[in-house]
Each structure stands twice: as structure tokens, then as C-alpha cells.
Design a protein around this motif. Sequence first.
Motif, mmCIF file in Angstrom:
data_model
loop_
_atom_site.group_PDB
_atom_site.id
_atom_site.type_symbol
_atom_site.label_atom_id
_atom_site.label_comp_id
_atom_site.label_asym_id
_atom_site.label_seq_id
_atom_site.Cartn_x
_atom_site.Cartn_y
_atom_site.Cartn_z
ATOM 1 N N VAL A 126 0.904 -1.750 -6.486
ATOM 2 C CA VAL A 126 0.616 -0.996 -5.032
ATOM 3 C C VAL A 126 -1.221 -2.339 -5.513
ATOM 4 O O VAL A 126 -1.715 -2.292 -6.150
ATOM 5 N N THR A 127 -1.497 -2.657 -3.645
ATOM 6 C CA THR A 127 -2.650 -3.714 -4.004
ATOM 7 C C THR A 127 -3.774 -3.242 -3.441
ATOM 8 O O THR A 127 -4.834 -3.684 -3.706
ATOM 9 N N VAL A 176 4.627 -1.703 3.322
ATOM 10 C CA VAL A 176 4.096 0.303 2.757
ATOM 11 C C VAL A 176 5.380 1.053 2.205
ATOM 12 O O VAL A 176 6.374 1.158 2.247
ATOM 13 N N VAL A 177 4.666 1.999 1.757
ATOM 14 C CA VAL A 177 5.578 2.683 0.254
ATOM 15 C C VAL A 177 4.398 4.167 1.647
ATOM 16 O O VAL A 177 3.969 4.744 1.083
ATOM 17 N N THR A 182 0.421 -1.096 0.359
ATOM 18 C CA THR A 182 0.010 -0.134 0.178
ATOM 19 C C THR A 182 1.310 1.553 0.084
ATOM 20 O O THR A 182 1.966 1.189 0.421
ATOM 21 N N ILE A 183 0.697 2.008 -0.130
ATOM 22 C CA ILE A 183 0.977 3.357 0.075
ATOM 23 C C ILE A 183 0.430 4.910 1.482
ATOM 24 O O ILE A 183 -0.984 5.049 1.260
ATOM 25 N N ASN A 227 -1.932 3.299 -14.469
ATOM 26 C CA ASN A 227 -1.914 1.594 -14.458
ATOM 27 C C ASN A 227 -2.397 1.021 -12.787
ATOM 28 O O ASN A 227 -1.748 1.213 -12.424
ATOM 29 N N PHE A 228 -3.728 0.796 -12.871
ATOM 30 C CA PHE A 228 -4.467 0.384 -11.768
ATOM 31 C C PHE A 228 -4.080 -1.389 -12.120
ATOM 32 O O PHE A 228 -4.728 -1.675 -11.170
ATOM 33 N N SER A 229 -3.912 -1.741 -12.848
ATOM 34 C CA SER A 229 -3.742 -3.623 -12.636
ATOM 35 C C SER A 229 -3.953 -4.295 -11.867
ATOM 36 O O SER A 229 -3.958 -5.384 -11.571
ATOM 37 N N SER A 230 -2.609 -3.396 -10.651
ATOM 38 C CA SER A 230 -1.909 -4.119 -9.945
ATOM 39 C C SER A 230 -3.205 -3.952 -8.388
ATOM 40 O O SER A 230 -3.069 -4.947 -7.619
ATOM 41 N N VAL A 231 -4.322 -3.573 -8.285
ATOM 42 C CA VAL A 231 -4.917 -2.205 -7.103
ATOM 43 C C VAL A 231 -6.463 -3.542 -7.158
ATOM 44 O O VAL A 231 -7.081 -3.727 -8.328
#
Length: 298
Positions: free
Chosen positions: A134-135, A114-115, A89-90, A157-161
Amino acid sequence: VNGSMALFTGRNGLAFIKGTIAPSQQPRAVNDTAGAKRSLSNCTLDGIVVDLPTAFYIRAAEIDGSKVVGQFAVDPSADTWGLTENDTTIQCTPCFHAAVNALALPMLYRGGRVVLMSKFDIDEYLGHIGLHKVTHLFMVPSMYQALTQHYDFADANFSSVRMALTGGAPGSDAVRDAFARRGVRLVQGYGLTESSPGATMLRAADGVRKLGSAGTACFFTDVRVVTPTMDQVAVGEPGEVLVSGPNVTSGYWQNPDATDNAFTEGWLRTGDLAVVDDEGYLTIVDRLKDMYISGGEN
């Protein structure tokens, strides 16, 4: 927990935190009170964290002789969001804020990453999502709205979320729809600093079916919605949200009058209005008293 945590500081105010959980401390699901007590009795946390600027205190709960600090905030969130050591996560909201309990600490508790951002910058935030795969996202509604209005939102790019979480104020249908078009489910929780902060959560399984709801009570937490005479509201009738549980503050620091005004028969009066549907799911609709909201602070 008896694990370890490493901090790697990068350039431009960016840092990465990776949590590691010792084998004996791996969390496990519990479905009953006795099981909850057995699970918590394995924890060896000792002490209490006091966030002085918030001017109130959170009590350390004691179950089977083991002091548990923050467990009531972190463990239910980790289970609800289905977090694993492979997730990221960020953290872009202030770390002094109770919202850090919503996702960042549960992520570390499960051994995830955590970023840390030194400040919220939309260009950098969108870039980090794809770069770090980021998930899970967490921001307040105004931040999500700013994200949807950014010129790069449609191409980011939201492919990992897997999930975007929000709280602090009711979210808008327009923002939820904008994220849905990008394939991201935006779900809401509800809480306040006095409850560490979670009071209700919308479980992942209900993210579509109950979209827009703030969910049901968190594990270890009791929630009621009542009329001015303290009677339970009918389905669809607005009422004040009351919260009780070991995650709720015992009172305001050196302010007994404020403490007395905030509690009725052991229940914290939140000042928030909600309606409850026929399955017990809350939807926050208003405030009993007006307040300013600035930068996620009420």
C-alpha cells in the motif's frame, strides 16, 4: 470517465477494485481557468449522484456544455497526492461517507487499486499494508491514534507507504511524530460533506514544511476565513471558515431554513474556526458550536 472498473471479491469480506482509464480520458494538469475548462470539456459524464442519507444535494456543474459529476472532488485530489496506476490504498472508512472522495475514488480515477475492508480491524489493516504494498493511507485521526497504540505498530511493514492522509478532525502532534518515526509523513486536509468533501489540502511538497496545517484551497474551490462581521481575519487571528465553489452543495433537502442559515452571500458557513499564516495556509483550531464526533461522523 469512459474507462472500466473490475471488482474481485476475496475471502473474509475483502475486495479489490482496480480502475482503468481509457487513453482519451487520461487526466492532465491544468494551471489556468481556460485550461481547466478545456480539460473538463473532454469528459462525457452525464447525470448526478445524490446521497440521500446526507439530506442535501450536490449540483452537477456544467462547463462548455459538459456535465461534470464528482470531477471537482476527484481530479484535484488525484493531482495533489500524485497518484498513479501503480499505487494502492485501503478503504476502511464507510463507503457511504464523503471521505471516499478523499482517496479511494481519486485512486480509481488514476487507474490505481483500492483494497476494500468490510470493517476496520487493526491487525488486518497493518497486515494489508505490507501484503499489498500500500502506497497511500487515509483514515480519521482517531483511527490513526488507535494504530499507533497497537502492539504491532512498531514492527509493521510501512516500507511501501509514501503518504498518510487524514481529515475529519484536527490531528495530534503525538500521532504525527509516531508515524514520522516509522518514516511515514502524515498530512492533513480539511473539508466537510457539504463540500464533497475537500475544501483545503496540504500538498505533498509542503508536507514537512507546513506539517500540522490543513493546507490551502483545493482547485476550483474558494476559501475565506472571516470575523463575525464578515471581514477577512488578520494573520494568526481565529475566524470562521467559509467555502464556495462548484463542489459545494446548493442546499439542504427540503429544508430552506437550514439552507438560508448555512449560506451568506453564496458562501457556505462551515462553523469551523481556523487561523491563516502569512502564506495563506489554514490551521483548524476549534468549532463555533460543539458537536459529537463518533466513528468519523460529525
